[in-house]
Enzyme design. Sequence first.
Site, PDB file in Angstrom:
ATOM      1  N   ASN A 298      62.522  63.946  38.366  1.00  0.00           N
ATOM      2  CA  ASN A 298      61.734  62.774  38.719  1.00  0.00           C
ATOM      3  C   ASN A 298      62.599  61.520  38.592  1.00  0.00           C
ATOM      4  OD1 ASN A 298      59.127  61.878  39.661  1.00  0.00           O
ATOM      5  ND2 ASN A 298      58.799  60.942  37.663  1.00  0.00           N
TER       6      ASN A 298
ATOM      7  N   ASP B 107      54.979  53.660  35.941  1.00  0.00           N
ATOM      8  CA  ASP B 107      55.858  54.358  36.869  1.00  0.00           C
ATOM      9  C   ASP B 107      57.246  53.723  36.794  1.00  0.00           C
ATOM     10  OD1 ASP B 107      56.815  55.937  39.097  1.00  0.00           O
ATOM     11  OD2 ASP B 107      54.757  56.108  39.788  1.00  0.00           O
TER      12      ASP B 107
ATOM     13  N   ASN C  14      59.524  58.801  33.398  1.00  0.00           N
ATOM     14  CA  ASN C  14      59.478  57.646  34.300  1.00  0.00           C
ATOM     15  C   ASN C  14      60.014  56.399  33.598  1.00  0.00           C
ATOM     16  OD1 ASN C  14      58.766  57.168  37.034  1.00  0.00           O
ATOM     17  ND2 ASN C  14      56.809  58.188  36.690  1.00  0.00           N
TER      18      ASN C  14
ATOM     19  N   ASP D 297      53.191  71.968  37.593  1.00  0.00           N
ATOM     20  CA  ASP D 297      52.241  73.064  37.433  1.00  0.00           C
ATOM     21  C   ASP D 297      52.205  73.417  35.950  1.00  0.00           C
ATOM     22  OD1 ASP D 297      50.863  75.471  37.305  1.00  0.00           O
ATOM     23  OD2 ASP D 297      51.708  76.248  39.174  1.00  0.00           O
TER      24      ASP D 297
ATOM     25  N   GLU E 206      59.533  56.040  46.427  1.00  0.00           N
ATOM     26  CA  GLU E 206      59.983  55.934  45.033  1.00  0.00           C
ATOM     27  C   GLU E 206      61.425  55.441  44.964  1.00  0.00           C
ATOM     28  OE1 GLU E 206      59.532  55.895  42.022  1.00  0.00           O
ATOM     29  OE2 GLU E 206      57.744  56.978  41.396  1.00  0.00           O
TER      30      GLU E 206
ATOM     31  N   ARG F  47      59.925  69.700  38.135  1.00  0.00           N
ATOM     32  CA  ARG F  47      60.942  69.176  39.039  1.00  0.00           C
ATOM     33  C   ARG F  47      61.544  67.920  38.439  1.00  0.00           C
ATOM     34  NH1 ARG F  47      59.449  64.407  41.402  1.00  0.00           N
ATOM     35  NH2 ARG F  47      57.315  64.051  42.118  1.00  0.00           N
TER      36      ARG F  47
END
Length: 303
Positions: A101, A199, A150, A119, A15, A99
């Site tokens: 990104n 993305d 993103n 989650d 990434e 989290r």
Amino acid sequence: MKLIDVVPVGNLLGEGVQWNPDDGCLWWTDISNSMLHRWHLDSRVHSVFATPERLCSFAFIEGQSRLLCAFASGVAMFDPHSGAITWLHRLETPGSGRRCNDGRVDRQGRFWVGTMVEDAARAGAFSASLYCMDRDGGVHVREREIDIANGLCWSPDGGRMYFADSARRTMYAYDFDGDTGAISARREFARLPESAEPDGACVDAQGCVWSAQWGAGQVACYAPDGRIRATIEVPASQPTCVAFAGASLDLLCVTSARAGLDAAALARQPDAGHLFIYQATTTGLAECRVRADFNPIHAKMDS
């Protein structure tokens, strides 16, 4: 565009690829393996640096070898050569279900990072956020109720910001105030089909948006009005991020992922997880950097 090189790194979740003209290298992260990669374009020397947490995105800083990094739990200054780290903001706590990104620097030198839901049972649906770190190090929440942040990038003049929520398969455009970092007038820029998720993205010198499209095995080029101008087939079903590189910024580089692919899928796409380099027919823009006067000392975060 023509595929001219495949860098065989086999990333689990490659990434955030970026070009650094100072050292002639492409830098990117393998999030799942907590590794930072560096590829020297001319010598083809590959270096790998271990990171203390999953490194989700990062930014170069003017005049420094340290990076401003969005790790899984928050933002820190990190020296990949020594491993030294200075934490600035913990954006997420253990067990939050979220989290960090995607992250990028705007044309005024601010670092932006979005979070994502890992989650949903713990995090609640669409409960991630988009943060902006100003040059004084203060962090402000700019967007809420998203799932997977993103595709951050800005128009050449800095007046428009692009942002995507991958799970909603939607790319958005905003009016952007460069003086304050405020965003407004959100509207749908592009909506992808069921088989694809937007993305990582970047903008070229003509203002077109290049978007890696997870699940579709392609990179799409959008005109500023949201119409698709071109698509590039990638030899991996999960391309993750794009960047222009090289002395003339005429190479399009694409990271990819192997995560979640079973043995049959990997047999069909043995290059999944590699870095792909294309000879472009257009040119990109230099990667924006965190300003040299960045001062995170005693900075605070909005609640």
